[in-house]
Design a protein around this motif. Structure first.
Motif, PDB file in Angstrom:
ATOM      1  N   ASN A 101       0.711  -1.340  -0.130  1.00  0.00           N
ATOM      2  CA  ASN A 101       0.015   0.092  -0.186  1.00  0.00           C
ATOM      3  C   ASN A 101       0.674   1.370   0.007  1.00  0.00           C
ATOM      4  O   ASN A 101       0.390   2.354  -0.171  1.00  0.00           O
ATOM      5  CB  ASN A 101      -0.918  -0.258   1.186  1.00  0.00           C
ATOM      6  N   GLN A 102       2.190   0.989   0.162  1.00  0.00           N
ATOM      7  CA  GLN A 102       3.086   2.172   0.269  1.00  0.00           C
ATOM      8  C   GLN A 102       3.741   2.404  -0.989  1.00  0.00           C
ATOM      9  O   GLN A 102       4.370   3.517  -1.106  1.00  0.00           O
ATOM     10  CB  GLN A 102       3.911   1.962   1.431  1.00  0.00           C
ATOM     11  N   LEU A 103       3.885   1.572  -1.835  1.00  0.00           N
ATOM     12  CA  LEU A 103       4.867   1.524  -3.234  1.00  0.00           C
ATOM     13  C   LEU A 103       3.991   1.726  -4.277  1.00  0.00           C
ATOM     14  O   LEU A 103       2.767   1.472  -4.514  1.00  0.00           O
ATOM     15  CB  LEU A 103       5.439   0.233  -3.306  1.00  0.00           C
ATOM     16  N   PHE A 104       4.453   2.774  -5.240  1.00  0.00           N
ATOM     17  CA  PHE A 104       3.779   3.172  -6.288  1.00  0.00           C
ATOM     18  C   PHE A 104       4.706   3.689  -7.254  1.00  0.00           C
ATOM     19  O   PHE A 104       4.248   3.705  -8.681  1.00  0.00           O
ATOM     20  CB  PHE A 104       2.755   4.139  -5.777  1.00  0.00           C
ATOM     21  N   ALA A 105       5.825   3.927  -7.080  1.00  0.00           N
ATOM     22  CA  ALA A 105       6.742   4.270  -8.054  1.00  0.00           C
ATOM     23  C   ALA A 105       7.299   3.262  -9.196  1.00  0.00           C
ATOM     24  O   ALA A 105       6.903   2.240  -8.664  1.00  0.00           O
ATOM     25  CB  ALA A 105       7.974   4.929  -7.802  1.00  0.00           C
ATOM     26  N   LEU A 106       8.005   3.560 -10.188  1.00  0.00           N
ATOM     27  CA  LEU A 106       8.030   2.719 -11.348  1.00  0.00           C
ATOM     28  C   LEU A 106       9.368   1.981 -10.898  1.00  0.00           C
ATOM     29  O   LEU A 106       9.685   0.979 -11.562  1.00  0.00           O
ATOM     30  CB  LEU A 106       8.205   3.178 -12.765  1.00  0.00           C
ATOM     31  N   SER A 107      10.442   2.403 -10.071  1.00  0.00           N
ATOM     32  CA  SER A 107      11.593   1.625  -9.648  1.00  0.00           C
ATOM     33  C   SER A 107      11.656   1.957  -8.082  1.00  0.00           C
ATOM     34  O   SER A 107      11.145   2.862  -7.593  1.00  0.00           O
ATOM     35  CB  SER A 107      12.724   2.143 -10.443  1.00  0.00           C
ATOM     36  N   VAL A 108      12.428   1.065  -7.624  1.00  0.00           N
ATOM     37  CA  VAL A 108      12.702   0.887  -6.111  1.00  0.00           C
ATOM     38  C   VAL A 108      13.234   2.401  -5.758  1.00  0.00           C
ATOM     39  O   VAL A 108      12.987   3.060  -4.681  1.00  0.00           O
ATOM     40  CB  VAL A 108      13.534  -0.105  -5.893  1.00  0.00           C
TER      41      VAL A 108
END
Ligand SMILES: Nc1ncnc2c1ncn2[C@@H]1O[C@H](COP(=O)(O)OP(=O)(O)OP(=O)(O)O)[C@@H](O)[C@H]1O
Ligand SMILES: Nc1ncnc2c1ncn2[C@@H]1O[C@H](COP(=O)(O)OP(=O)(O)OP(=O)(O)O)[C@@H](O)[C@H]1O
Ligand SMILES: [Mg+2]
Ligand SMILES: [Mg+2]
Lengths: 290, 274
Positions: A101-108
């Motif tokens: 639920n916290q991750l949304f970007a295209l790379s780490v």
């Protein structure tokens, strides 16, 4: 116990919160005080309100989750009710229970940098903090990968890194290592313990597995049915054979100590919270008999 | 029985997640799969219910090669609880969620009613029968996911990180339930990082690292073997850590059980007092 000041960084008074359309309140009359620089452990049965309380600390309640919030809450000197979450985010970082639920970007890497970019931190500083956070959480090799193509534990490391990179005054971690392998979990706890001791960052950690964490804590809060039922120094709390501790996963060596005490073994000093502390007690008994 | 022969799997993105795994799991076994993050545990177990198909090698479940049947056919036999409950839950109420598969498998309404009630009780969810799974806590959601699979009583159960978000009491309930399943000859596979849970259950442990199997044996052996521990990301259970600390005093260091620890220490204290 290390104390950096006597000012509370989090203070709630009679805090009660009910989710929209919920039949009953999820936290009830919670009055707690967390000092600046403390390492606080919150535990209690599943569904007792731990995550709900964390959501109050960074303003997700009441600004994102509506419902009814009664009572007072101040965090980093700000009345949470009056300051939007983006403002609270400068002072409080929350590692969510569910990393996805916290991750949304295209790379780490972009995910870890996101919060810092929002704060307007200079480029070089962002670069060095992001690298530092990725390295201490063991994801530097994954930096160009897409977060949704990672394993559960790898995702959780990204979520932790993105909060650590911000180095906020208060870091709230909601079961942050549930997906981590045992050594990974241990290393993360050591890192946050170091941030706590060296930089004076206040740590609020929600955990069921006290065997991994209680040795770091200055202060433990035990909840049940939305209420705080026990609170204070971990050695004192775990020494009491309080009925209310039933269901709390007290460390195995602490349990062993209690069993042996009931068998009539005489130990000296405080209740052990770690294998090292227990080993010391065993050695002492064997020595006195020598 | 589950049979895996030289299994390789590469994700479309090019990540080689499994690099030649061979193993056999007999009916009625209780197996814990452990190992570092990204080792390939989830990828491996997703092959057992046909969610993933081998890039190379074979997976045979109860005599049937998984590439030869649909996931739906396998599902009746192999129940799978996802690592992240949010990948599994979709219904409007907890009751709906648990009934869904039962209805699909053609159980009668009265059986469905009984099974749902049984599962809600087992996982302490009765009060949430009519609640939306999305209005529950993390641990409660995980239990709904567990309930919805346990309810249809599959022959093979695969639980990816079942103890996540669970308090001690819930874990103990789950442990007792798994032990009960074993007496019924069911196969249970758990993927887990929870060493204390594994120490309490003492199952067969498969240890993975970098897409390969690096150890296979009883928990008591695997979790206390210094060589294995050194090359995996496992921290031994607390009781074992204690006995490793005490090994210079002549204590055995392969103890994982609380009650065995108590007996061992009582004996030593008794002997020292004489
Ligand atoms: N959907 C995906 N696309 C591409 N690569 C993936 C995907 N899911 C997992 N991987 C990669 O495959 C490898 C194995 O992942 P897997 O999820 O099986 O690990 P795991 O052992 O279950 O780890 P964890 O303990 O963190 O859950 C990892 O390197 C991971 O980054
Ligand atoms: N979004 C929501 N809407 C309505 N009720 C909710 C919501 N989230 C949680 N609850 C309810 O509030 C109570 C407290 O939930 P919370 O998530 O704070 O528990 P928790 O202590 O974090 O549990 P866990 O250890 O399982 O994560 C539970 O009874 C839960 O069902
Ligand atoms: Mg929670
Ligand atoms: Mg996994």
């Amino acid at each position: 116990m290390v104390k950096y000041a006597t000012m509370p960084v989090i203070e709630t008074r009679n805090l009660t919160y009910t989710y929209p359309e919920a039949a009953k309140a999820s936290i009830v009359d919670v009055s707690i005080r967390i000092e600046k620089g403390e390492f606080v452990l919150i535990t209690g049965p599943s569904g007792c309100g731990k995550t709900t309380l964390c959501r109050c600390f960074n303003g997700l309640i009441p600004h994102f989750y509506h419902g009814t919030l009664e009572g007072e809450i101040t965090v980093a000197g700000l009345n949470v009710k009056e300051h939007p979450t983006y403002e609270m985010a400068k002072y409080v970082g929350l590692v969510f229970q569910n990393p996805e639920n916290q991750l949304f970007a295209l790379s780490v890497e972009k995910d870890v940098a996101f919060g810092l970019e929002n704060l307007g931190v200079p480029r070089d500083e962002i670069r060095s903090r992001v690298d530092w956070a990725m390295k201490i959480t063991g994801i530097y090799e994954l930096r160009e990968r897409a977060p949704y193509e990672l394993s559960g534990g790898q995702q959780q490391r990204v979520a932790i890194a993105s909060v650590l990179a911000m180095k906020p005054d208060v870091i709230v971690l909601d079961e942050p290592t549930s997906f981590l392998d045992p050594l990974g979990a241990k290393k993360i706890f050591e890192v946050i313990h170091r941030l706590n001791r060296e930089l004076g960052i206040t740590i609020v950690l929600v955990e069921h597995r006290l065997d991994l964490t209680v040795k770091y804590a200055d202060h433990i809060i035990i909840m049940q049915d939305g209420k705080v039922i026990l609170e204070g120094d971990p050695h004192k709390i775990l020494d009491s054979e309080d009925m209310r501790l039933i269901g709390v996963g007290i460390p195995k060596v602490t349990r062993l100590y209690q069993l042996l005490k009931a068998d009539g073994v005489k130990f000296h000093g405080k209740v052990p919270l770690s294998p090292e502390e227990m080993a010391e007690k065993v050695r002492r008994i064997l020595k006195t008999h020598d | 029985m589950i049979e895996v022969q030289d299994l390789h799997f590469t994700y479309p993105s090019g990540v080689e997640a499994l690099k030649g795994i061979s193993l056999k799991i007999e009916d009625g076994e209780f197996v814990a799969i452990m190992g570092e993050n990204g080792a390939g545990k989830t990828t491996l177990v997703k092959h057992f219910n046909g969610l993933l198909k081998p890039t190379k090698g074979r997976v045979i479940v109860n005599g049937i090669e998984t590439t030869k049947v649909s996931v739906a056919t396998l599902a009746r036999k192999v129940g799978f609880v996802f690592q992240n409950p949010d990948h599994q839950l979709f219904a409007e109420t907890v009751e709906e969620e648990i009934s869904f598969a039962l209805r699909n498998f053609g159980f009668s309404p009265s059986v469905i009613e009984k099974r749902v009630t049984w599962a809600l009780n087992l996982l302490g969810l009765m009060q949430y029968r009519k609640t939306s799974p999305f209005m529950l806590s993390g641990g409660e959601r995980k239990r709904v996911a567990l309930a919805s699979v346990l309810a249809w009583d599959p022959e093979i159960l695969i639980l990816d990180e079942p103890t996540i978000g669970q308090d001690y009491q819930q874990k103990e309930n789950l442990r007792q339930f798994i032990m009960q399943l074993r007496t019924q000859g069911k196969t249970v596979l758990v993927v887990t990082h929870d060493v204390e849970f594994v120490a309490e259950c003492n199952p067969r442990v498969l240890l993975m690292r970098g897409g390969k199997l690096i150890a296979d044996g009883a928990a008591r052996k695997v979790l206390t073997d210094p060589e294995i521990l050194a090359q995996s990301s496992i921290v031994p259970p607390q009781i074992t850590q204690l006995f490793i600390e005490l090994s210079s005093l002549g204590f055995p260091s392969d103890i994982i059980d609380l009650y065995e620890a108590r007996e061992t220490l009582l004996k030593a204290f008794g002997a020292a007092a004489k």
